[in-house]
Structures are given as structure tokens and as C-alpha cells.
Design a protein around this motif. Structure first.
Motif, PDB file in Angstrom:
ATOM      1  N   PRO A   7      22.041  12.487  16.454  1.00 55.91           N
ATOM      2  CA  PRO A   7      22.427  11.458  15.489  1.00 55.91           C
ATOM      3  C   PRO A   7      23.944  11.399  15.379  1.00 55.91           C
ATOM      4  O   PRO A   7      24.617  12.365  15.711  1.00 55.91           O
ATOM      5  N   PRO A   8      24.486  10.275  14.920  1.00 55.52           N
ATOM      6  CA  PRO A   8      25.943  10.196  14.804  1.00 55.52           C
ATOM      7  C   PRO A   8      26.474  11.219  13.815  1.00 55.52           C
ATOM      8  O   PRO A   8      25.766  11.614  12.886  1.00 55.52           O
ATOM      9  N   ALA A   9      27.718  11.636  14.063  1.00 53.43           N
ATOM     10  CA  ALA A   9      28.308  12.677  13.212  1.00 53.43           C
ATOM     11  C   ALA A   9      28.324  12.252  11.751  1.00 53.43           C
ATOM     12  O   ALA A   9      28.205  13.081  10.852  1.00 53.43           O
ATOM     13  N   SER A  10      28.450  10.941  11.510  1.00 51.11           N
ATOM     14  CA  SER A  10      28.542  10.462  10.124  1.00 51.11           C
ATOM     15  C   SER A  10      27.264  10.754   9.346  1.00 51.11           C
ATOM     16  O   SER A  10      27.292  10.953   8.138  1.00 51.11           O
ATOM     17  N   SER A  11      26.117  10.781  10.037  1.00 48.98           N
ATOM     18  CA  SER A  11      24.866  11.007   9.311  1.00 48.98           C
ATOM     19  C   SER A  11      24.659  12.476   8.980  1.00 48.98           C
ATOM     20  O   SER A  11      23.793  12.833   8.198  1.00 48.98           O
ATOM     21  N   TRP A  12      25.464  13.338   9.591  1.00 52.05           N
ATOM     22  CA  TRP A  12      25.332  14.766   9.332  1.00 52.05           C
ATOM     23  C   TRP A  12      25.634  15.103   7.896  1.00 52.05           C
ATOM     24  O   TRP A  12      24.995  15.956   7.317  1.00 52.05           O
ATOM     25  N   LYS A  13      26.629  14.483   7.344  1.00 53.03           N
ATOM     26  CA  LYS A  13      27.041  14.818   5.983  1.00 53.03           C
ATOM     27  C   LYS A  13      25.892  14.538   5.009  1.00 53.03           C
ATOM     28  O   LYS A  13      25.599  15.347   4.142  1.00 53.03           O
ATOM     29  N   GLN A  14      25.270  13.386   5.209  1.00 51.69           N
ATOM     30  CA  GLN A  14      24.151  13.006   4.350  1.00 51.69           C
ATOM     31  C   GLN A  14      23.002  14.013   4.498  1.00 51.69           C
ATOM     32  O   GLN A  14      22.420  14.474   3.524  1.00 51.69           O
ATOM     33  N   TRP A  15      22.734  14.364   5.755  1.00 50.96           N
ATOM     34  CA  TRP A  15      21.655  15.323   6.035  1.00 50.96           C
ATOM     35  C   TRP A  15      21.977  16.671   5.399  1.00 50.96           C
ATOM     36  O   TRP A  15      21.113  17.303   4.795  1.00 50.96           O
ATOM     37  N   PHE A  16      23.223  17.074   5.501  1.00 50.46           N
ATOM     38  CA  PHE A  16      23.609  18.380   4.956  1.00 50.46           C
ATOM     39  C   PHE A  16      23.573  18.362   3.430  1.00 50.46           C
ATOM     40  O   PHE A  16      23.240  19.356   2.791  1.00 50.46           O
ATOM     41  N   THR A  18      21.448  16.789   1.722  1.00 47.46           N
ATOM     42  CA  THR A  18      20.034  16.915   1.346  1.00 47.46           C
ATOM     43  C   THR A  18      19.535  18.350   1.535  1.00 47.46           C
ATOM     44  O   THR A  18      18.809  18.873   0.694  1.00 47.46           O
ATOM     45  N   HIS A  19      19.924  18.973   2.652  1.00 43.31           N
ATOM     46  CA  HIS A  19      19.309  20.266   2.995  1.00 43.31           C
ATOM     47  C   HIS A  19      20.233  21.465   2.818  1.00 43.31           C
ATOM     48  O   HIS A  19      19.811  22.590   3.075  1.00 43.31           O
ATOM     49  N   GLY A  20      21.482  21.212   2.416  1.00 43.43           N
ATOM     50  CA  GLY A  20      22.463  22.295   2.341  1.00 43.43           C
ATOM     51  C   GLY A  20      22.014  23.472   1.484  1.00 43.43           C
ATOM     52  O   GLY A  20      22.217  24.626   1.839  1.00 43.43           O
ATOM     53  N   GLN A  21      21.354  23.166   0.347  1.00 43.24           N
ATOM     54  CA  GLN A  21      20.936  24.232  -0.571  1.00 43.24           C
ATOM     55  C   GLN A  21      20.011  25.226   0.129  1.00 43.24           C
ATOM     56  O   GLN A  21      20.209  26.431   0.077  1.00 43.24           O
ATOM     57  N   ILE A 134       9.395  34.233   2.672  1.00 43.68           N
ATOM     58  CA  ILE A 134       9.296  33.563   1.364  1.00 43.68           C
ATOM     59  C   ILE A 134      10.306  32.409   1.288  1.00 43.68           C
ATOM     60  O   ILE A 134       9.986  31.295   0.865  1.00 43.68           O
ATOM     61  N   ILE A 135      11.527  32.682   1.727  1.00 42.91           N
ATOM     62  CA  ILE A 135      12.575  31.651   1.622  1.00 42.91           C
ATOM     63  C   ILE A 135      12.268  30.460   2.520  1.00 42.91           C
ATOM     64  O   ILE A 135      12.387  29.301   2.111  1.00 42.91           O
ATOM     65  N   LEU A 136      11.841  30.753   3.748  1.00 42.84           N
ATOM     66  CA  LEU A 136      11.557  29.638   4.666  1.00 42.84           C
ATOM     67  C   LEU A 136      10.356  28.818   4.179  1.00 42.84           C
ATOM     68  O   LEU A 136      10.318  27.609   4.364  1.00 42.84           O
ATOM     69  N   LYS A 137       9.382  29.505   3.558  1.00 39.98           N
ATOM     70  CA  LYS A 137       8.178  28.793   3.127  1.00 39.98           C
ATOM     71  C   LYS A 137       8.435  27.991   1.852  1.00 39.98           C
ATOM     72  O   LYS A 137       8.150  26.804   1.774  1.00 39.98           O
ATOM     73  N   ILE A 138       8.980  28.677   0.844  1.00 38.86           N
ATOM     74  CA  ILE A 138       9.110  28.028  -0.470  1.00 38.86           C
ATOM     75  C   ILE A 138      10.261  27.023  -0.478  1.00 38.86           C
ATOM     76  O   ILE A 138      10.089  25.869  -0.869  1.00 38.86           O
ATOM     77  N   TRP A 139      11.449  27.449  -0.055  1.00 42.94           N
ATOM     78  CA  TRP A 139      12.611  26.552  -0.177  1.00 42.94           C
ATOM     79  C   TRP A 139      12.938  25.844   1.134  1.00 42.94           C
ATOM     80  O   TRP A 139      13.538  24.804   1.120  1.00 42.94           O
ATOM     81  N   GLY A 140      12.538  26.451   2.259  1.00 45.86           N
ATOM     82  CA  GLY A 140      12.771  25.782   3.549  1.00 45.86           C
ATOM     83  C   GLY A 140      11.711  24.738   3.821  1.00 45.86           C
ATOM     84  O   GLY A 140      11.896  23.862   4.655  1.00 45.86           O
TER      85      GLY A 140
ATOM     86  N   ALA B  27      23.708  25.125  -4.619  1.00 42.56           N
ATOM     87  CA  ALA B  27      24.146  24.208  -3.552  1.00 42.56           C
ATOM     88  C   ALA B  27      25.464  24.696  -2.936  1.00 42.56           C
ATOM     89  O   ALA B  27      26.251  25.355  -3.621  1.00 42.56           O
ATOM     90  N   PRO B  28      25.696  24.371  -1.675  1.00 40.88           N
ATOM     91  CA  PRO B  28      26.990  24.725  -1.072  1.00 40.88           C
ATOM     92  C   PRO B  28      28.114  23.996  -1.788  1.00 40.88           C
ATOM     93  O   PRO B  28      27.905  22.893  -2.315  1.00 40.88           O
ATOM     94  N   GLU B  29      29.268  24.619  -1.806  1.00 44.71           N
ATOM     95  CA  GLU B  29      30.399  23.947  -2.450  1.00 44.71           C
ATOM     96  C   GLU B  29      30.790  22.713  -1.648  1.00 44.71           C
ATOM     97  O   GLU B  29      30.583  22.662  -0.438  1.00 44.71           O
TER      98      GLU B  29
END
Lengths: 179, 176
Positions: A7-16, A18-21, A134-140, B27-29
Motif C-alpha cells: 500500500p502507499p506509504a501515506s496509508s501506513w500512518k492511518q493503519w498504524f 488504528t493498530h499501534g496500540q 494472551i496478548i496476541l489473542k485478546i488485544w492482537g 497508545a504509542p506517542e
């Protein structure tokens, strides 16, 4: 999971965003300091980008593969653990500064919620092989098949570790009945 | 959610599962997100350091220099096929490109980064005992050299960059 046009680099920020946490939580579990977790996460994201592993989102657009992201975090964490000289250096410095090694994982614990703090403490005292499942199942939000692939273990092992981890958490978090 | 277990979980485990799900990871900073976005964006362009990128990006001013001088300059700056050239950080800006690259209108080389490696060497005689409270420490000096390489898949030419560093490591020591 597939390896096509990334995907274009610009869409990475949006994806991150969403899933960064959940990605950072897994990076924290796989490392020992906040700095290590951020380094691992950064390296993993670049590796994921280079690997071109993508998923197709609900709207049909390509987006980076989430299960692949967890796999890259784990690999980066293993690589980083091998750089034990740097780690020793950092730990010595931390010891000198008398810093606690504890990293808070959940927002709720930061907000001084007593039950959340109990749960977080209980999770953090689990063995690593339970914690990661646990982490991959519950939060991942991964399936056991994806967890098995990420951790390179059989699917039944992933499922049984999850169950044993929950049982251990229940024992820790449920007050013992007075006889 | 459909259970993936052959046997359903009991109410106690489901309750624990619900409690876990109610927790929100921190969340990440924002700075980290921004840095990642920048890093991914830069990786998606040309995977070489910015200084090298600038060198190959601009067309060489052939007309101003004149053909004989330019040919001589290009010959001097050739990266011969399969030749390996070690380039330090300073000389990268000096211009590494083949004559083919330097021709007007030609696409720039896409350098492929190779896995970086690091060498560590303990400086001889650097072990010093520091008598600190509450515990004694040994201080060592390490010399680290980071090696980075970029390969041109077209002719296997290489750009190498080595970054030397020095580190001071403190390790807990015992009087025994």
C-alpha cells in the motif's frame, strides 16, 4: 496474507493509528524496556514494509498485514535480545539511576483503577509463553492459527497455552475462599 | 465470537476474558507514529542515505563541462562492474555513479541495502574496577564498527559505509 504491491506509504500512518496500540503492547511484552519496545516496533514496521506482506481490507484496499506485523515484531525482538552488550549497558544505566524496570501496559492502570492494576500485575507475572499468547489473542485479535504462525508453535499449543493462562489468571485474581 | 475451542470455556474463564478485553493498551506517542510514517515514506523512495540520493538525482551538467572533460571525469568516477569500492561517509557526497548513470535522461541506480552488521572489540586493558556504593562495578571500553552496504543489482557494485563508535560499559562486579 500475501506479498503483492504494497500500500502507499501515506496509508501506513492511518493503519498504524488504528493498530499501534496492540502492536506496541506486543512489543512491550517482547522486550524489557520502553526504549527497546519502541526500537523493536520501528524496525519491525520497516521490515514489514519491505516484505510487502499485505491484507485486503473490508473496502477492498490493500493494507499492511497485521499478523505479519506481529511476526516481524517478534523477530526484531529476538534480534535485539542478541545484542546483549547494548542491553547490558542500558540495564546498568537503569540500575544506576535506580529506575524501576516496570512498564505500564494499559491506560486503565495509568488511571489508577485498582482492578485494572491487579489484572495487569497478574498478566505481567505470567510466564512469557503465556503472556505472548494472551496478548496476541485478546488485544492482537488473531486467531489461534495466526498465533501459531506468529510464534512458530503448533495451533493446539497456542490454544492450550491461552486456556492455561486464563486459568492461572483466574486463580490469581479470584480471592481464595475461607474454609 | 465463535469459540475456537473444542470444549466451551466455563463462565469463570469467560469472565476473565471479558475483563481482559476491557483493558485498553497505552497508545504509542504521537512522535513515534510520526517518525514511523516518515521512515516508511523514506524507505519507499530510494533505499540509500539522503546524501547519496542527492548525488544521483540531479542530471550531470554535460554541456557546461564539455565532452572531453566530462568523459575524463566519468571515467574517473566509474564504478566498474563487479568491482567493490569502499566509501566512507565523507566521500559519498563526492559522487559515486557510473558513466551510464551520468548520461542525461537515464534512470538513477536503485541501490539495494544489504543487512547491516556490527563488530565489537574490547579495548585491551580497559577493565577498570570502580568502587561504588552499593556495589562495585567494572568499566570496559568497547569499540563498535557499524558496517552498512548498498548493492547495485545491475552490476554488483557496492557502496560501503563504516561508522566507528566507542562505548563505555559498566558491569556489576564482585570482590571475590
Amino acid at each position: 496474507m500475501s506479498a503483492n504491491t504494497p500500500p502507499p506509504a501515506s496509508s501506513w500512518k492511518q493503519w498504524f493509528t488504528t493498530h499501534g496500540q496492540r502492536l506496541l503492547l506486543f512489543a512491550r511484552q517482547q522486550t524489557r524496556t520502553e526504549q527497546d519496545a519502541e526500537d523493536v516496533l520501528q524496525e519491525a514496521m520497516v521490515r514489514l514494509w519491505k516484505s510487502g506482506m499485505i491484507d485486503t481490507a473490508e473496502d477492498g484496499a490493500n493494507e499492511p498485514c497485521l499478523a505479519g506485523a506481529f511476526t516481524q515484531i517478534r523477530r526484531s525482538a529476538i534480534d535485539q535480545a542478541r545484542k546483549n552488550i547494548r542491553r547490558a549497558n542500558r540495564e546498568t544505566r537503569a540500575m544506576e539511576m535506580d529506575e524501576p524496570g516496570h512498564i505500564v501496559w494499559f491506560q486503565d492502570s495509568l488511571e489508577q483503577d485498582e482492578r485494572s492494576q491487579q489484572i495487569e500485575k497478574a498478566i505481567q507475572t505470567l510466564p512469557d509463553y503465556y503472556k505472548e499468547v494472551i496478548i496476541l489473542k485478546i488485544w492482537g485479535d488473531l486467531t489461534f492459527e495466526q498465533i501459531a504462525e506468529t510464534l512458530d508453535i503448533p495451533m493446539n499449543t497456542a490454544a492450550s497455552r491461552y486456556r492455561y493462562a486464563l486459568e492461572r489468571l483466574r486463580r490469581t485474581l479470584t480471592p481464595a475462599k475461607l474454609s | 465470537m465463535k469459540s475456537e475451542f473444542p470444549e466451551p470455556m466455563d463462565a469463570g474463564l469467560l469472565q476473565i476474558e471479558r475483563e481482559l478485553r476491557s483493558l485498553s493498551p497505552i497508545a504509542p506517542e504521537r512522535a513515534l507514529s510520526e517518525m514511523l510514517a516518515r521512515q516508511v515514506a523514506s524507505e519507499s523512495e530510494v533505499p540509500v542515505p539522503a546524501r547519496v540520493n542527492r548525488v544521483v538525482a540531479g542530471p550531470f551538467p554535460w554541456r557546461r563541462v564539455g565532452v572531453p572533460t566530462a568523459a575524463a571525469a566519468a571515467a574517473a568516477a566509474f564504478v566498474l562492474p563487479s568491482a567493490e569500492r569502499s566509501v566512507d561517509k565523507g566521500s559519498v557526497a563526492g559522487g559515486i555513479r557510473s558513466a551510464e548513470e551520468a548520461r542525461p535522461g537515464h534512470a538513477p541506480i536503485s541501490w539495494v541495502p544489504m543487512p547491516p552488521r556490527s563488530e565489537y572489540r574490547l579495548v585491551d586493558g580497559s577493565g577498570v574496577l570502580l568502587i561504588n556504593e552499593p556495589a562495585p562495578m567494572m568499566e570496559y571500553q568497547l569499540e563498535q564498527t557499524e558496517h552498512h552496504e548498498w548493492r547495485n543489482p545491475r552490476d554488483n557494485s557496492l557502496i560501503r559505509m563504516s561508522i566507528p563508535r566507542q562505548q563505555r560499559v559498566l558491569l556489576p562486579a564482585s570482590y571475590r
